[in-house]
Write a protein that holds these residues in place. Structure first.
Motif, mmCIF file in Angstrom:
data_model
loop_
_atom_site.group_PDB
_atom_site.id
_atom_site.type_symbol
_atom_site.label_atom_id
_atom_site.label_comp_id
_atom_site.label_asym_id
_atom_site.label_seq_id
_atom_site.Cartn_x
_atom_site.Cartn_y
_atom_site.Cartn_z
ATOM 1 N N ALA A 72 6.570 9.489 -0.562
ATOM 2 C CA ALA A 72 5.374 8.828 -1.098
ATOM 3 C C ALA A 72 4.271 9.859 -1.241
ATOM 4 O O ALA A 72 4.182 10.803 -0.457
ATOM 5 C CB ALA A 72 4.917 7.698 -0.184
ATOM 6 N N PRO A 74 0.429 10.802 -0.825
ATOM 7 C CA PRO A 74 -0.689 10.286 -0.046
ATOM 8 C C PRO A 74 -1.871 9.955 -0.943
ATOM 9 O O PRO A 74 -2.080 10.583 -1.972
ATOM 10 C CB PRO A 74 -1.024 11.442 0.899
ATOM 11 N N LEU A 77 -8.368 7.583 1.326
ATOM 12 C CA LEU A 77 -8.988 6.310 1.690
ATOM 13 C C LEU A 77 -10.496 6.374 1.511
ATOM 14 O O LEU A 77 -11.123 7.374 1.846
ATOM 15 C CB LEU A 77 -8.676 5.977 3.157
ATOM 16 N N TRP A 86 0.021 1.865 11.379
ATOM 17 C CA TRP A 86 1.157 1.452 10.551
ATOM 18 C C TRP A 86 0.854 0.024 10.120
ATOM 19 O O TRP A 86 0.417 -0.790 10.933
ATOM 20 C CB TRP A 86 2.451 1.431 11.358
ATOM 21 N N SER A 87 1.089 -0.316 8.849
ATOM 22 C CA SER A 87 0.835 -1.682 8.412
ATOM 23 C C SER A 87 1.778 -2.071 7.281
ATOM 24 O O SER A 87 2.337 -1.221 6.597
ATOM 25 C CB SER A 87 -0.621 -1.843 7.952
ATOM 26 N N ARG A 89 1.483 -3.890 3.891
ATOM 27 C CA ARG A 89 0.447 -4.309 2.949
ATOM 28 C C ARG A 89 0.853 -5.573 2.223
ATOM 29 O O ARG A 89 2.000 -5.711 1.800
ATOM 30 C CB ARG A 89 0.180 -3.193 1.932
ATOM 31 N N PHE A 94 4.910 -2.840 0.849
ATOM 32 C CA PHE A 94 4.834 -1.449 1.295
ATOM 33 C C PHE A 94 4.692 -1.371 2.804
ATOM 34 O O PHE A 94 4.015 -2.200 3.418
ATOM 35 C CB PHE A 94 3.614 -0.738 0.683
ATOM 36 N N THR A 96 2.873 1.056 5.174
ATOM 37 C CA THR A 96 1.826 2.059 4.984
ATOM 38 C C THR A 96 1.456 2.723 6.299
ATOM 39 O O THR A 96 1.307 2.052 7.318
ATOM 40 C CB THR A 96 0.572 1.413 4.359
ATOM 41 N N ALA A 98 -1.561 5.081 7.753
ATOM 42 C CA ALA A 98 -2.903 5.587 7.461
ATOM 43 C C ALA A 98 -3.469 6.263 8.691
ATOM 44 O O ALA A 98 -3.298 5.785 9.811
ATOM 45 C CB ALA A 98 -3.816 4.441 7.023
ATOM 46 N N ALA A 103 -3.568 8.004 3.419
ATOM 47 C CA ALA A 103 -2.582 6.951 3.654
ATOM 48 C C ALA A 103 -1.412 7.164 2.711
ATOM 49 O O ALA A 103 -1.590 7.588 1.569
ATOM 50 C CB ALA A 103 -3.184 5.574 3.418
ATOM 51 N N ALA A 104 -0.220 6.883 3.202
ATOM 52 C CA ALA A 104 0.983 6.934 2.365
ATOM 53 C C ALA A 104 1.663 5.576 2.451
ATOM 54 O O ALA A 104 1.812 5.019 3.542
ATOM 55 C CB ALA A 104 1.927 8.032 2.833
ATOM 56 N N SER A 105 2.034 5.032 1.308
ATOM 57 C CA SER A 105 2.677 3.714 1.238
ATOM 58 C C SER A 105 4.100 3.866 0.731
ATOM 59 O O SER A 105 4.323 4.341 -0.379
ATOM 60 C CB SER A 105 1.884 2.787 0.321
#
Length: 112
Positions: A72, A74, A77, A86-87, A89, A94, A96, A98, A103-105
Motif C-alpha cells: 500500500a 502511505p 494524515l 490499527w483500524s 475503515r 481496508f 489501516t 496509522a 497511514a497505509a490502508s
C-alpha cells in the motif's frame, strides 16, 4: 526505520484472528490467527501476514512464515495520530495502520 521489518505493536507483534476466510490485497487468508508486521518505505509499505504467533518485536520474525505480502502507498494524515492505531475503515474495506502523520490502508474483504 524505513526498509526494516517492524512489529507494529507494543513489544509483541499485533495479531489478527479471523473465523472466516479473508482476502487482503488479493491474497487469500484462511481462518486462523496471524501476526502482522510492516516494512515501511518512503513510497510503499508492505504488510506481512505471518503464521507464527507470540513474537516479541521483530526479533523472532521469520519471512519463511509469511502467508501473504500486501502493498500500500502511505497517505499523509491531516490530523496526526499520536499513538499507533490499527483500524478497519468503514468508508471501504481496508485494514489501516496509522501513526504520526502517515497511514497505509491495505484492501480487505471476506473471501468466497
Amino acid at each position: 526505520g524505513f526498509g526494516q521489518v517492524w512489529a507494529a505493536g507494543a513489544h509483541r507483534a499485533t495479531e489478527l484472528v479471523t473465523t472466516v476466510p479473508l482476502e487482503i490485497g488479493g491474497a487469500r487468508i484462511e481462518p486462523g490467527a496471524y501476526s502482522l508486521f510492516v516494512t515501511p518505505r518512503h513510497n510503499a509499505w508492505t504488510l506481512h501476514v505471518n503464521s507464527a504467533l507470540g513474537m516479541h518485536l521483530a526479533d523472532e520474525y521469520d519471512s519463511a512464515r509469511d502467508v501473504a505480502l500486501v502493498f500500500a502507498s502511505p497517505a499523509v494524515l491531516q490530523t496526526p495520530e499520536e499513538a499507533l492505531v490499527w483500524s478497519f475503515r468503514r468508508d471501504g474495506a481496508f485494514l489501516t495502520l496509522a501513526w504520526g502523520n502517515l497511514a497505509a490502508s491495505f484492501p480487505l474483504a471476506r473471501a468466497d
